[in-house]
Write a protein that holds these residues in place. Structure first.
Motif, PDB file in Angstrom:
ATOM      1  N   PRO A 223       0.820  -1.216   0.000  1.00  0.00           N
ATOM      2  CA  PRO A 223       0.000   0.000   0.000  1.00  0.00           C
ATOM      3  C   PRO A 223       0.851   1.263   0.000  1.00  0.00           C
ATOM      4  CG  PRO A 223      -0.188  -1.163   2.110  1.00  0.00           C
ATOM      5  CD  PRO A 223       0.648  -2.015   1.200  1.00  0.00           C
ATOM      6  N   ALA A 224       0.372   2.272  -0.750  1.00  0.00           N
ATOM      7  CA  ALA A 224       1.071   3.545  -0.835  1.00  0.00           C
ATOM      8  C   ALA A 224       0.408   4.577   0.068  1.00  0.00           C
ATOM      9  CB  ALA A 224       1.079   4.027  -2.281  1.00  0.00           C
ATOM     10  N   PHE A 225      -0.307   4.105   1.078  1.00  0.00           N
ATOM     11  CA  PHE A 225      -0.979   5.014   1.995  1.00  0.00           C
ATOM     12  C   PHE A 225      -0.604   4.641   3.422  1.00  0.00           C
ATOM     13  CE2 PHE A 225      -3.838   1.567   0.801  1.00  0.00           C
ATOM     14  CZ  PHE A 225      -4.125   1.002   2.036  1.00  0.00           C
ATOM     15  N   SER A 226      -0.890   5.551   4.330  1.00  0.00           N
ATOM     16  CA  SER A 226      -0.618   5.290   5.737  1.00  0.00           C
ATOM     17  C   SER A 226      -1.945   5.130   6.482  1.00  0.00           C
ATOM     18  CB  SER A 226       0.207   6.426   6.342  1.00  0.00           C
ATOM     19  OG  SER A 226      -0.523   7.635   6.288  1.00  0.00           O
TER      20      SER A 226
ATOM     21  N   ARG B  45     -13.569  -3.046   6.629  1.00  0.00           N
ATOM     22  CA  ARG B  45     -13.344  -2.836   5.201  1.00  0.00           C
ATOM     23  C   ARG B  45     -13.530  -1.362   4.902  1.00  0.00           C
ATOM     24  NH1 ARG B  45     -15.652  -2.846  -0.181  1.00  0.00           N
ATOM     25  NH2 ARG B  45     -14.135  -3.844  -1.545  1.00  0.00           N
ATOM     26  N   LEU B  46     -12.595  -0.818   4.144  1.00  0.00           N
ATOM     27  CA  LEU B  46     -12.717   0.548   3.671  1.00  0.00           C
ATOM     28  C   LEU B  46     -13.621   0.528   2.450  1.00  0.00           C
ATOM     29  CD1 LEU B  46     -11.785   3.450   4.166  1.00  0.00           C
ATOM     30  CD2 LEU B  46      -9.978   3.040   2.509  1.00  0.00           C
TER      31      LEU B  46
ATOM     32  N   SER C 185     -10.578  -9.728  -4.101  1.00  0.00           N
ATOM     33  CA  SER C 185      -9.499  -8.919  -4.669  1.00  0.00           C
ATOM     34  C   SER C 185      -8.974  -7.853  -3.706  1.00  0.00           C
ATOM     35  CB  SER C 185      -9.976  -8.249  -5.956  1.00  0.00           C
ATOM     36  OG  SER C 185     -11.078  -7.395  -5.675  1.00  0.00           O
ATOM     37  N   ASP C 186      -9.587  -7.705  -2.529  1.00  0.00           N
ATOM     38  CA  ASP C 186      -9.163  -6.678  -1.571  1.00  0.00           C
ATOM     39  C   ASP C 186      -7.758  -6.926  -1.054  1.00  0.00           C
ATOM     40  OD1 ASP C 186     -11.608  -5.420  -1.718  1.00  0.00           O
ATOM     41  OD2 ASP C 186     -12.318  -6.103   0.237  1.00  0.00           O
ATOM     42  N   MET C 187      -7.070  -5.833  -0.760  1.00  0.00           N
ATOM     43  CA  MET C 187      -5.797  -5.906  -0.048  1.00  0.00           C
ATOM     44  C   MET C 187      -6.115  -6.220   1.405  1.00  0.00           C
ATOM     45  SD  MET C 187      -4.002  -2.419  -1.456  1.00  0.00           S
ATOM     46  CE  MET C 187      -2.790  -2.488  -0.171  1.00  0.00           C
ATOM     47  N   LYS C 188      -5.287  -7.007   2.060  1.00  0.00           N
ATOM     48  CA  LYS C 188      -5.458  -7.321   3.474  1.00  0.00           C
ATOM     49  C   LYS C 188      -4.303  -6.710   4.249  1.00  0.00           C
ATOM     50  CE  LYS C 188      -7.596 -11.701   2.377  1.00  0.00           C
ATOM     51  NZ  LYS C 188      -7.473 -13.161   2.447  1.00  0.00           N
TER      52      LYS C 188
ATOM     53  N   LEU D   6      -8.705  -1.101  -6.123  1.00  0.00           N
ATOM     54  CA  LEU D   6      -9.031   0.068  -6.945  1.00  0.00           C
ATOM     55  C   LEU D   6      -9.026   1.338  -6.115  1.00  0.00           C
ATOM     56  CD1 LEU D   6     -11.922  -1.415  -9.113  1.00  0.00           C
ATOM     57  CD2 LEU D   6      -9.560  -0.985  -9.807  1.00  0.00           C
ATOM     58  N   GLN D   7      -9.621   1.284  -4.929  1.00  0.00           N
ATOM     59  CA  GLN D   7      -9.689   2.453  -4.065  1.00  0.00           C
ATOM     60  C   GLN D   7      -8.313   2.817  -3.506  1.00  0.00           C
ATOM     61  OE1 GLN D   7     -12.227   2.082  -0.579  1.00  0.00           O
ATOM     62  NE2 GLN D   7     -13.081   4.081  -1.038  1.00  0.00           N
ATOM     63  N   ALA D   8      -7.476   1.831  -3.284  1.00  0.00           N
ATOM     64  CA  ALA D   8      -6.151   2.065  -2.701  1.00  0.00           C
ATOM     65  C   ALA D   8      -5.311   3.011  -3.545  1.00  0.00           C
ATOM     66  CB  ALA D   8      -5.430   0.736  -2.514  1.00  0.00           C
ATOM     67  N   LYS D   9      -5.557   3.039  -4.834  1.00  0.00           N
ATOM     68  CA  LYS D   9      -4.795   3.932  -5.717  1.00  0.00           C
ATOM     69  C   LYS D   9      -5.032   5.403  -5.400  1.00  0.00           C
ATOM     70  CE  LYS D   9      -5.415   0.813  -9.618  1.00  0.00           C
ATOM     71  NZ  LYS D   9      -5.989   0.705 -10.954  1.00  0.00           N
ATOM     72  N   TYR D  10      -6.191   5.717  -4.842  1.00  0.00           N
ATOM     73  CA  TYR D  10      -6.587   7.111  -4.643  1.00  0.00           C
ATOM     74  C   TYR D  10      -6.478   7.581  -3.201  1.00  0.00           C
ATOM     75  CZ  TYR D  10      -8.419   6.130  -9.239  1.00  0.00           C
ATOM     76  OH  TYR D  10      -8.532   5.751 -10.546  1.00  0.00           O
ATOM     77  N   ILE D  11      -6.123   6.698  -2.302  1.00  0.00           N
ATOM     78  CA  ILE D  11      -6.056   7.044  -0.880  1.00  0.00           C
ATOM     79  C   ILE D  11      -4.620   7.342  -0.480  1.00  0.00           C
ATOM     80  CG2 ILE D  11      -6.375   6.120   1.448  1.00  0.00           C
ATOM     81  CD1 ILE D  11      -8.639   4.451   0.314  1.00  0.00           C
ATOM     82  N   LYS D  12      -4.439   8.421   0.254  1.00  0.00           N
ATOM     83  CA  LYS D  12      -3.109   8.751   0.778  1.00  0.00           C
ATOM     84  C   LYS D  12      -2.994   8.363   2.239  1.00  0.00           C
ATOM     85  CE  LYS D  12      -2.248  12.308  -2.510  1.00  0.00           C
ATOM     86  NZ  LYS D  12      -1.923  13.599  -2.891  1.00  0.00           N
ATOM     87  N   LYS D  13      -4.149   8.414   2.943  1.00  0.00           N
ATOM     88  CA  LYS D  13      -4.138   8.096   4.365  1.00  0.00           C
ATOM     89  C   LYS D  13      -5.518   7.604   4.787  1.00  0.00           C
ATOM     90  CE  LYS D  13      -2.654   9.955   8.767  1.00  0.00           C
ATOM     91  NZ  LYS D  13      -2.011  11.082   9.423  1.00  0.00           N
TER      92      LYS D  13
END
Length: 85
Positions: free
Chosen positions: A3-6, A23-24, A44-47, A60-67
């Motif tokens: 993940p590229a978010f915190s 779940r986010l 397909s979710d990240m765990k 898909l959502q993880a690409k747009y989240i920073k935190k």
């Protein structure tokens, strides 16, 4: 995928204390963190392990989240209070 978010420490503490998996998800008001009893994860979710619990995030959502921050929890808490009144 790394993940590229915190994840805010207040959110981590909430997840650990709750003893639940989350779940986010998306909502009309923005991203919301829901307990799994209310929303099921997708294969397909990240765990992400948070203490002894799992936080599921859509790839898909993880690409747009920073935190992942406290307002995402508040959206759930506020909607849950509204549904009880």
């Amino acid at each position: 995928m790394i993940p590229a978010f915190s994840i805010d420490e207040k959110v981590r503490a909430y997840v650990r204390k709750s003893g639940q998996d989350f779940r986010l998800s998306t909502s009309p008001d923005g991203p919301v963190l829901l307990p799994l009893g209310e929303f099921s994860p997708k294969s397909s979710d990240m765990k992400i392990l948070v203490g002894g619990n799992i936080l599921y995030v859509s790839k898909l959502q993880a690409k747009y989240i920073k935190k992942i921050d406290w307002p995402m929890v508040e959206r759930y808490l506020n909607s849950s209070k509204e549904s009880k009144t």
